[in-house]
Design an enzyme around this catalytic site. Sequence first.
Site, short mmCIF file in Angstrom:
data_model
loop_
_atom_site.label_atom_id
_atom_site.label_comp_id
_atom_site.label_asym_id
_atom_site.label_seq_id
_atom_site.Cartn_x
_atom_site.Cartn_y
_atom_site.Cartn_z
N ARG A 1 -7.37 -4.80 -2.89
CA ARG A 1 -6.69 -3.73 -3.62
C ARG A 1 -7.38 -3.61 -4.98
O ARG A 1 -7.47 -4.57 -5.73
CB ARG A 1 -5.21 -4.07 -3.80
CG ARG A 1 -4.41 -2.95 -4.45
CD ARG A 1 -2.94 -3.29 -4.51
NE ARG A 1 -2.44 -3.91 -3.30
CZ ARG A 1 -2.17 -3.25 -2.17
NH1 ARG A 1 -2.36 -1.95 -2.10
NH2 ARG A 1 -1.73 -3.89 -1.10
N CYS B 1 0.83 -1.21 0.00
CA CYS B 1 0.00 0.00 0.00
C CYS B 1 0.86 1.25 0.00
O CYS B 1 0.57 2.22 -0.71
CB CYS B 1 -0.93 0.00 1.22
SG CYS B 1 -2.12 -1.35 1.23
#
Length: 161
Positions: free
Chosen positions: A122, A54
């Site tokens: 994601r 991330c």
Amino acid sequence: MASGPEIGSSAPDFTLPGGVLSGDAFERRDHTLSSARGRSVVLAFYPGDNTAVCTKQLCSYSSGFEVFEGLDAEVWGISPQGVDSHEAFARAQGLRMPLLADTDREVARAYKVAAPGIGVRRSVFLIGPDGVLRWKHVALLGATFQSIDTLAAQLSGIKNA
């Protein structure tokens, strides 16, 4: 797993609390998707602040801020952490895009990217200036992310459509 909103359909609208780093200040406010009409919006759902992939993803998007601006697009990061966590993350990494707190995962559920265990898959959704979903990518494992080049190519197609 359900596929979520379909390409060519109106993107689910939402309002989430968040903030954006502006100089030394972290400006907190609510962000409403429909308020961004007239510009493209990149919704980047990510599992967590200060995690390896991330951090790489959002730092990449933040360093490519001018690319997105040149395509008349905004990037909004969305994860389940609260605004305080987002502020610490933005300050630590110098992130320049709004980070939004979907603490109850309501928006993740609307986009069909809520996932047991990791919280959020994601994924990236490109919303056109008319509020219509134009492109999406939902990762199965989430160990990689969509590059700026890929997103820029897709946004160029939206802008020139």
